[in-house]
Scaffold this active site. Structure first.
Site, PDB file in Angstrom:
ATOM      1  N   MET A 184      33.259  47.035  42.856  1.00 43.48           N
ATOM      2  CA  MET A 184      33.292  47.180  41.395  1.00 43.48           C
ATOM      3  C   MET A 184      34.597  46.586  40.853  1.00 43.48           C
ATOM      4  O   MET A 184      35.040  46.915  39.758  1.00 43.48           O
ATOM      5  CB  MET A 184      33.156  48.657  41.003  1.00 43.48           C
ATOM      6  N   GLU A 190      43.914  46.786  48.804  1.00 41.52           N
ATOM      7  CA  GLU A 190      43.935  46.362  50.207  1.00 41.52           C
ATOM      8  C   GLU A 190      42.728  46.845  51.016  1.00 41.52           C
ATOM      9  O   GLU A 190      42.358  46.220  52.003  1.00 41.52           O
ATOM     10  CB  GLU A 190      45.234  46.804  50.870  1.00 41.52           C
ATOM     11  N   HIS A 220      39.648  46.832  49.927  1.00 41.97           N
ATOM     12  CA  HIS A 220      38.637  45.770  49.760  1.00 41.97           C
ATOM     13  C   HIS A 220      39.023  44.535  50.568  1.00 41.97           C
ATOM     14  O   HIS A 220      38.178  43.902  51.199  1.00 41.97           O
ATOM     15  CB  HIS A 220      38.537  45.350  48.289  1.00 41.97           C
ATOM     16  N   GLN A 270      28.952  57.486  51.146  1.00 37.29           N
ATOM     17  CA  GLN A 270      28.260  56.272  50.701  1.00 37.29           C
ATOM     18  C   GLN A 270      27.734  55.493  51.917  1.00 37.29           C
ATOM     19  O   GLN A 270      26.599  55.018  51.912  1.00 37.29           O
ATOM     20  CB  GLN A 270      29.204  55.409  49.863  1.00 37.29           C
ATOM     21  N   LYS A 303      44.447  54.104  51.109  1.00 37.71           N
ATOM     22  CA  LYS A 303      44.622  53.184  49.975  1.00 37.71           C
ATOM     23  C   LYS A 303      43.482  53.375  48.985  1.00 37.71           C
ATOM     24  O   LYS A 303      42.329  53.561  49.383  1.00 37.71           O
ATOM     25  CB  LYS A 303      44.624  51.746  50.470  1.00 37.71           C
TER      26      LYS A 303
HETATM   27  O1  PAF Z   1      31.868  51.538  46.469  1.00 37.12           O
HETATM   28  C1  PAF Z   1      31.699  50.923  45.398  1.00 37.12           C
HETATM   29  O2  PAF Z   1      32.581  50.236  44.900  1.00 37.12           O
HETATM   30  C2  PAF Z   1      30.342  51.011  44.703  1.00 37.12           C
HETATM   31  O3  PAF Z   1      29.764  52.260  44.883  1.00 37.12           O
HETATM   32  C3  PAF Z   1      29.370  49.889  45.124  1.00 37.12           C
HETATM   33  C4  PAF Z   1      29.022  49.986  46.593  1.00 37.12           C
HETATM   34  C5  PAF Z   1      29.982  48.530  44.846  1.00 37.12           C
HETATM   35  C6  PAF Z   1      28.068  49.995  44.339  1.00 37.12           C
HETATM   36  O4  PAF Z   1      28.283  49.837  42.977  1.00 37.12           O
END
Ligand code: PAF
Length: 301
Positions: free
Chosen positions: A38, A43, A45, A161, A192
């Site tokens: 999103m 870091e 990501h 998730q 982080k």
């Molecule tokens: O983890 C996230 O940033 C969000 O839940 C995702 C997986 C991009 C879905 O919108």
């Protein structure tokens, strides 16, 4: 590996353009890795991008602030956005395509059809965020159908998730492999997160105690504790002593990835997870472990 020749990051807004690009790559025999985000990249990501570029020929990342996974409208509206910064970071971390769709491209018919998640949602963060994982599962189904990646990469920071996405893939026979990547931490152990910058100086000083509390639970498991409630009490007792500014939202211990208890004692794989609220940030963290590995590490001592 059959990496694509580095041509710099391509920004794409149209699902059709991304689909075309992926078809071309696959025709050339290249593998496609996908990291959905999103934005507001940090870091955590970047470590997913790095992992993706090490094991896939071509890496696509999406930046889409998904409205259907926010319960709180203000949280959605105020979600940090800086696409130029995100693009620069993504390019440096080896991303080939940044997919930045408009809401109307992802939800062409509004919310006329959604995915509903019936298990694993009534615990941990799902408990206080009704509908959140329906929104996540809905948007990921759409993104997976657009991108059609070979592999998707998710961070274990949001272990709930990961467990739900893994079920989503199995349930709908989505032909993609999920790679769960380890939590990235600051040198003092704090996980982080883009929310860490919202902590005051004193909150930031205290926040590493969150991970230490989880480690106290893990140590108890290493010493042979298998009872869910007693493990939770161990972590809570640590927090009672060490968290002054942070307020516990939840501490839980569950079998993983089932995210439930089976009787009073842990099965083999488990998670110790928590959420802690500070003035302007709610932080989550967890440790996942395998009792058989704990036992063998004790025996090796
Ligand atoms: O983890 C996230 O940033 C969000 O839940 C995702 C997986 C991009 C879905 O919108």
């Amino acid at each position: 590996m059959n990496k694509i020749v580095a041509e710099g990051l391509k920004r794409m807004v149209s699902p059709a353009e991304v689909a075309r690009f992926v078809t071309e790559q696959k025709q050339k025999g290249k593998t496609v890795g996908f990291v959905p985000t999103m934005g507001a990249l940090h870091e955590g990501h970047l470590s997913l991008f790095k992992r993706a570029s090490e094991s896939s020929d071509c890496v696509i990342a999406s930046v889409f602030v998904n409205p259907t996974q926010f319960g709180d409208k203000d949280d959605y509206i105020n979600y940090p956005k800086n696409i130029d910064r995100d693009a620069a970071l993504a390019e440096r971390a080896g991303v080939d395509v940044l997919f930045i769709p408009e809401e109307s491209a992802i939800y062409p018919n509004g919310s006329d059809m959604t995915v509903q998640v019936h298990t694993k949602t009534d615990v941990l963060c799902g408990k206080s965020r009704p509908g959140h994982f329906d929104g996540v599962a809905t948007v990921l189904t759409k993104l997976f159908n657009i991108v059609k990646p070979d592999t998707v990469y998710f961070g274990m920071k949001d272990a709930q998730q990961v467990a739900i996405v893994s079920s989503l893939i199995r349930t709908f026979h989505i032909p993609v492999k999920l790679v769960a990547c380890p939590i990235v931490r600051e040198s003092d152990g704090l996980a982080k997160s883009s929310r860490n910058v919202r902590l005051s100086a004193n909150e930031r000083k205290e926040a590493p105690e969150i991970y230490k509390g989880l480690q106290a639970g893990l140590r108890a498991a290493e010493l042979g504790e298998r009872n869910f409630d007693r493990l939770i009490s161990t972590v809570k007792a640590y927090y009672a002593k060490h968290l002054i500014l942070g307020k516990i939202d939840y501490v839980d211990v569950l079998n993983y990835p089932e995210l439930k208890r089976s009787g009073a004692s842990l099965d083999r794989h488990f998670i110790i997870a928590c959420a802690v609220r500070y003035q302007s940030a709610r932080l989550i963290d967890n440790i996942t472990a395998d009792t058989e590995k704990l036992l063998s590490s004790r025996e090796a001592d």
